[in-house]
Enzyme design. Structure first.
Site, PDB file in Angstrom:
ATOM      1  N   ASP A  13     -12.234   6.253 -15.846  1.00  0.00           N
ATOM      2  CA  ASP A  13     -12.409   6.277 -17.307  1.00  0.00           C
ATOM      3  C   ASP A  13     -11.249   6.956 -18.025  1.00  0.00           C
ATOM      4  OD1 ASP A  13     -14.942   5.110 -16.874  1.00  0.00           O
ATOM      5  OD2 ASP A  13     -15.759   7.101 -16.449  1.00  0.00           O
ATOM      6  N   GLU A  14     -10.046   6.820 -17.490  1.00  0.00           N
ATOM      7  CA  GLU A  14      -8.870   7.445 -18.117  1.00  0.00           C
ATOM      8  C   GLU A  14      -8.323   6.592 -19.257  1.00  0.00           C
ATOM      9  OE1 GLU A  14      -8.952   6.695 -14.862  1.00  0.00           O
ATOM     10  OE2 GLU A  14      -8.856   8.555 -13.712  1.00  0.00           O
ATOM     11  N   LYS A  16      -7.470   3.223 -18.556  1.00  0.00           N
ATOM     12  CA  LYS A  16      -6.493   2.349 -17.873  1.00  0.00           C
ATOM     13  C   LYS A  16      -6.468   0.951 -18.470  1.00  0.00           C
ATOM     14  CE  LYS A  16      -8.524   2.988 -13.932  1.00  0.00           C
ATOM     15  NZ  LYS A  16      -9.452   4.047 -14.303  1.00  0.00           N
ATOM     16  N   ASN A  38     -18.481  -1.917 -10.718  1.00  0.00           N
ATOM     17  CA  ASN A  38     -18.742  -0.513 -11.067  1.00  0.00           C
ATOM     18  C   ASN A  38     -17.744  -0.082 -12.141  1.00  0.00           C
ATOM     19  OD1 ASN A  38     -16.703  -0.817  -9.171  1.00  0.00           O
ATOM     20  ND2 ASN A  38     -17.186   1.034  -8.011  1.00  0.00           N
ATOM     21  N   GLY A  40     -15.450  -0.503 -15.635  1.00  0.00           N
ATOM     22  CA  GLY A  40     -15.648  -1.073 -16.960  1.00  0.00           C
ATOM     23  C   GLY A  40     -14.404  -0.767 -17.760  1.00  0.00           C
ATOM     24  N   HIS A  41     -13.633  -1.776 -18.061  1.00  0.00           N
ATOM     25  CA  HIS A  41     -12.398  -1.549 -18.811  1.00  0.00           C
ATOM     26  C   HIS A  41     -12.590  -2.020 -20.246  1.00  0.00           C
ATOM     27  CE1 HIS A  41      -9.908  -1.442 -14.863  1.00  0.00           C
ATOM     28  NE2 HIS A  41     -10.574  -0.336 -15.098  1.00  0.00           N
ATOM     29  N   THR A 130     -23.310   3.673  -9.584  1.00  0.00           N
ATOM     30  CA  THR A 130     -23.605   2.775 -10.696  1.00  0.00           C
ATOM     31  C   THR A 130     -24.765   1.833 -10.341  1.00  0.00           C
ATOM     32  OG1 THR A 130     -21.972   1.215  -9.882  1.00  0.00           O
ATOM     33  CG2 THR A 130     -21.209   2.809 -11.530  1.00  0.00           C
ATOM     34  N   ARG A 144     -18.335  -5.541   9.681  1.00  0.00           N
ATOM     35  CA  ARG A 144     -18.062  -6.937  10.056  1.00  0.00           C
ATOM     36  C   ARG A 144     -19.268  -7.844   9.917  1.00  0.00           C
ATOM     37  NH1 ARG A 144     -15.083  -4.648  15.256  1.00  0.00           N
ATOM     38  NH2 ARG A 144     -16.975  -3.433  15.112  1.00  0.00           N
ATOM     39  N   GLN A 224     -11.499   2.800 -11.223  1.00  0.00           N
ATOM     40  CA  GLN A 224     -11.929   4.176 -10.941  1.00  0.00           C
ATOM     41  C   GLN A 224     -10.709   5.112 -10.992  1.00  0.00           C
ATOM     42  OE1 GLN A 224     -13.286   1.692  -8.356  1.00  0.00           O
ATOM     43  NE2 GLN A 224     -14.703   1.334 -10.004  1.00  0.00           N
ATOM     44  N   THR A 239     -16.434   6.875  -4.792  1.00  0.00           N
ATOM     45  CA  THR A 239     -16.833   5.480  -4.652  1.00  0.00           C
ATOM     46  C   THR A 239     -16.484   5.048  -3.218  1.00  0.00           C
ATOM     47  OG1 THR A 239     -16.785   3.302  -5.680  1.00  0.00           O
ATOM     48  CG2 THR A 239     -14.671   4.470  -5.580  1.00  0.00           C
ATOM     49  N   GLY A 302     -23.590   3.128 -19.439  1.00  0.00           N
ATOM     50  CA  GLY A 302     -23.982   3.791 -20.693  1.00  0.00           C
ATOM     51  C   GLY A 302     -24.306   5.269 -20.517  1.00  0.00           C
ATOM     52  N   LYS A 331      -5.879   9.237 -25.057  1.00  0.00           N
ATOM     53  CA  LYS A 331      -6.902   9.889 -25.887  1.00  0.00           C
ATOM     54  C   LYS A 331      -6.492  11.271 -26.407  1.00  0.00           C
ATOM     55  CE  LYS A 331     -11.212   8.164 -25.206  1.00  0.00           C
ATOM     56  NZ  LYS A 331     -12.508   7.851 -24.600  1.00  0.00           N
ATOM     57  N   SER A 413      -1.228   7.668 -25.636  1.00  0.00           N
ATOM     58  CA  SER A 413      -2.122   6.799 -26.396  1.00  0.00           C
ATOM     59  C   SER A 413      -2.964   7.650 -27.345  1.00  0.00           C
ATOM     60  CB  SER A 413      -2.983   6.030 -25.384  1.00  0.00           C
ATOM     61  OG  SER A 413      -4.098   5.500 -26.006  1.00  0.00           O
TER      62      SER A 413
END
Ligand code: IMP
Length: 429
Positions: A13-14, A16, A38, A40-41, A130, A144, A224, A239, A302, A331, A413
């Site tokens: 959540d940086e 990206k 998992n 979310g961009h 998630t 396998r 991630q 993860t 969420g 941010k 940013s």
């Protein structure tokens, strides 16, 4: 030619997605190489917000090729619905704009059920996944017994694979987790139409896209963040994939000699969703301020994100394990309005100063952050377009981070839209 990997340096959540979207302008091909839905961009283009979970953020640029590499785990339902939504919004018009590796593993409903039942059984000790079946799918790949896209798009092979793997997965579901089993018949009924939708996109992406003789710029989009990497993160609160830059090679099939730069993305503070240690986590008041101002709610689930000061120990670790060639700070605008800002520069554990992340969660939970305090700024940054327009304290904050880390910050940013981005040096140029 420049092939560049973009990775998160914290717990995901940086921001990206926005950075990838920006650099996609200079790339020909954008590749996802690990993780699944998992991720979310969130991207804001012309005031319209789009959240992507599987398809690379590059898809919002026409004329680019987007690749989902072999290291990604694919939930066909999510992928089909993302394709449909993007098509309705006017994207993905060209047939070959999206290519899916025939070697990528499939997330099926038993993976999700296993993920969710396991988490529920763990109670307070849950990872806080998630619930999308990511871990159980990667487990099957390594054990396998995974089902890959090449199998999926051949109905007779898909059926055979399900017949091979389902009895064991059902026994685990029923006997260990007390869950309901699945039948081959019901899975075929639900999934064969999805295979029909995806068949045209599935191919040997190494041959068709990545190993071309012609000159092309490839951008690898990490999902991630480094502290969620299954080896280098805060294990076991991680993860199930390798999120570090080295995996761009494994997860796509392009050799490591073909990767030229690694850009790390760091949020100007820190957030984390799910359980696990978080040394610079803030208490209610300032934490809530950052959460509300930064919209820190998971774009996949969420869930409210836990918020804290910037932890430079975590980023220093990310610099090493990714071999970062530069850093992008996101941010920065969210910090406006704070009188003082703290920077976590080291940890203290049992009276000793630590400059690295301890290997056990027990120790990481006990560390005390060592802070440096810097002045904040009041001005709203959202209209700023140039470095020199930033308030002095904001510039000093960025410069202090750069000095403490010893890596070049190449862009900053200051808001969600494409325009709210100050580029100091473009790694593609
Ligand atoms: P999983 O990837 O669903 O197995 O979840 C494992 C851990 O990674 C949990 O703490 C999740 O909250 C976290 N996680 C997974 N994907 C993301 C992401 O894209 N951003 C932030 N955290 C994530």
């Amino acid at each position: 030619m420049a092939n560049i990997v973009i990775v998160g340096t914290q717990w995901g959540d940086e921001g990206k997605g926005k950075i990838v979207d920006f650099f996609t302008h200079y790339a020909d091909v954008v590749v996802r190489f690990q993780g699944g839905n998992n991720a979310g961009h969130t991207l804001v283009v012309d005031g319209v917000k789009t959240i992507l979970h599987l398809i690379p953020s590059g898809v919002l640029h026409s004329k680019k090729i987007c690749v989902i590499g072999n290291g990604v785990v694919i939930d066909p339902k999510v992928l089909c619905s993302e394709i449909l939504t993007l098509k309705k919004a006017g994207y993905l018009k060209r047939a070959k704009a999206l290519r899916i590796s025939h070697l990528a593993n499939l997330i099926l409903p038993y993976h999700q059920r296993i993920d969710q039942l396991r988490e529920a059984a763990k109670g307070d000790l849950k990872i806080g996944t998630t619930g999308r079946g990511i871990g159980p799918c990667y487990e099957d790949k390594v054990a396998r017994r995974g089902i890959r896209m090449a199998d999926f798009v051949r109905p007779e092979i898909f059926e055979k694979r399900l017949e091979d793997v389902l009895p064991e997965r059902n026994a685990y579901l029923e006997k260990v987790l007390g869950g309901q089993p699945f039948s081959v018949k019901e899975l075929l009924k639900e999934y064969l139409p999805l295979a029909d939708t995806l068949r045209g996109y599935v191919e040997d992406v190494g041959e068709t896209v990545l190993h071309q003789k012609k000159k092309q710029h490839i951008l690898f989009e990490g999902a991630q963040g480094t502290s969620l990497d299954v080896d280098h993160g805060t294990y076991p609160y991680v993860t199930s994939s390798n999120t570090v830059a080295g995996f761009a090679s494994c997860g796509s099939g392009l050799g490591p000699t073909q990767i030229h730069q690694v850009v790390g993305v760091a949020k100007a503070y820190t957030t984390r969703v799910g359980s696990g240690p978080f040394p610079t986590e803030l208490g209610e008041e300032t934490g809530q301020y950052l959460r509300e101002k930064g919209g820190e709610y998971g774009s996949t689930t969420g869930r409210p994100r836990r918020c804290g000061w910037l932890d430079l120990v975590v980023i220093r670790h990310a610099m090493k394990v990714n071999g970062l060639t530069s850093l992008v700070l996101t941010k920065l605008d969210v910090l406006s309005g704070l009188k003082k800002i703290k920077l976590g520069v080291a940890y203290r554990l049992d009276g000793k100063r630590l400059n690295t992340v301890p290997a056990t969660v027990e120790d990481l939970e006990r560390v005390e952050p060592v802070y440096q305090e810097v002045p904040g700024w009041r001005e709203d940054l959202t209209g700023v377009t140039k470095w020199r327009q930033l308030p002095t304290a904001a510039r000093r904050y960025v410069e202090r981070i750069q000095d403490l880390l010893g890596v070049g910050i190449t862009s900053v940013s200051i808001g969600p839209s494409r325009q709210q981005h100050i580029v100091l040096k473009n790694p593609f140029k």
